[in-house]
Design a protein around this motif. Sequence first.
Motif, PDB file in Angstrom:
ATOM      1  N   VAL A  11       0.866  -1.179   0.000  1.00 38.03           N
ATOM      2  CA  VAL A  11       0.000   0.000   0.000  1.00 38.03           C
ATOM      3  C   VAL A  11       0.903   1.229   0.000  1.00 38.03           C
ATOM      4  O   VAL A  11       1.555   1.535   0.992  1.00 38.03           O
ATOM      5  CB  VAL A  11      -0.921   0.031   1.236  1.00 38.03           C
ATOM      6  N   ASP A  12       0.958   1.909  -1.142  1.00 36.56           N
ATOM      7  CA  ASP A  12       1.812   3.097  -1.248  1.00 36.56           C
ATOM      8  C   ASP A  12       1.294   3.967  -2.375  1.00 36.56           C
ATOM      9  O   ASP A  12       0.961   3.462  -3.446  1.00 36.56           O
ATOM     10  CB  ASP A  12       3.269   2.698  -1.501  1.00 36.56           C
ATOM     11  N   SER A  34      -0.666  -4.625  -5.282  1.00 38.58           N
ATOM     12  CA  SER A  34      -0.512  -3.297  -4.691  1.00 38.58           C
ATOM     13  C   SER A  34      -1.812  -2.516  -4.772  1.00 38.58           C
ATOM     14  O   SER A  34      -2.689  -2.809  -5.580  1.00 38.58           O
ATOM     15  CB  SER A  34       0.617  -2.522  -5.363  1.00 38.58           C
ATOM     16  N   ALA A  38      -5.009   3.891   0.591  1.00 39.07           N
ATOM     17  CA  ALA A  38      -5.428   3.073   1.724  1.00 39.07           C
ATOM     18  C   ALA A  38      -6.850   2.553   1.514  1.00 39.07           C
ATOM     19  O   ALA A  38      -7.157   1.406   1.847  1.00 39.07           O
ATOM     20  CB  ALA A  38      -5.326   3.881   3.010  1.00 39.07           C
ATOM     21  N   ALA A  41      -6.738  -0.374  -0.639  1.00 32.91           N
ATOM     22  CA  ALA A  41      -6.200  -1.506   0.117  1.00 32.91           C
ATOM     23  C   ALA A  41      -7.278  -2.147   0.989  1.00 32.91           C
ATOM     24  O   ALA A  41      -7.363  -3.374   1.079  1.00 32.91           O
ATOM     25  CB  ALA A  41      -5.025  -1.051   0.978  1.00 32.91           C
ATOM     26  N   VAL A  53       0.652  -7.222   4.972  1.00 35.88           N
ATOM     27  CA  VAL A  53       0.501  -5.906   4.342  1.00 35.88           C
ATOM     28  C   VAL A  53       1.754  -5.091   4.631  1.00 35.88           C
ATOM     29  O   VAL A  53       2.246  -5.082   5.762  1.00 35.88           O
ATOM     30  CB  VAL A  53      -0.731  -5.154   4.895  1.00 35.88           C
ATOM     31  N   THR A  55       2.626  -1.193   4.341  1.00 33.38           N
ATOM     32  CA  THR A  55       1.947   0.068   4.072  1.00 33.38           C
ATOM     33  C   THR A  55       2.829   1.272   4.373  1.00 33.38           C
ATOM     34  O   THR A  55       3.571   1.272   5.353  1.00 33.38           O
ATOM     35  CB  THR A  55       0.635   0.185   4.873  1.00 33.38           C
ATOM     36  N   GLY A  64      -1.453   6.052   7.707  1.00 33.73           N
ATOM     37  CA  GLY A  64      -1.299   4.699   8.213  1.00 33.73           C
ATOM     38  C   GLY A  64      -2.037   4.450   9.508  1.00 33.73           C
ATOM     39  O   GLY A  64      -2.526   3.344   9.758  1.00 33.73           O
ATOM     40  N   PHE A  67      -5.609   4.009   8.542  1.00 37.58           N
ATOM     41  CA  PHE A  67      -5.702   2.739   7.823  1.00 37.58           C
ATOM     42  C   PHE A  67      -5.780   1.576   8.806  1.00 37.58           C
ATOM     43  O   PHE A  67      -6.655   0.707   8.693  1.00 37.58           O
ATOM     44  CB  PHE A  67      -4.504   2.587   6.878  1.00 37.58           C
TER      45      PHE A  67
END
Length: 137
Positions: A11-12, A34, A38, A41, A53, A55, A64, A67
């Motif tokens: 997750v990016d 990927s 968020a 994801a 995961v 992230t 984050g 998330f």
Amino acid sequence: MANEPPLILVVDDDPDFADFLRSLLDRNGFRASSAGTARAALRALGEGRVDLVITDVVMPDMDGIEFLRSLPPAARGLPVIAITGSPLNAHGTLSRVMHALGATQVLPKPLPNAELLAAIRNALATAPRRVGLNQTT
């Protein structure tokens, strides 16, 4: 499939970094997918089996912390490695918050590939394999 390599969700919001991580994971015996946000994801976590995961912590749509708070109940306990280049982590405050919310490990960005791969292997070794977050069997 019991013999399939672990599936890791990256997750990016930086597509180049996500591509780099997917390639690194593929070359080292993992399967990788990927999500660029968020929210994407969270949708992916509800659609199929994910074993771990990775992230980013600082993302435009949801950070984050939010998330991790938003993980569906079926995904709680899933190993999560958070990576951050944020200067807010200089004194470890961000790391402590992420750990308190369930992150397995918080690593600085950039980091050596070997360190990331070791963290992934360690997290997977101590977590049960998942058959699928959207399945009941």
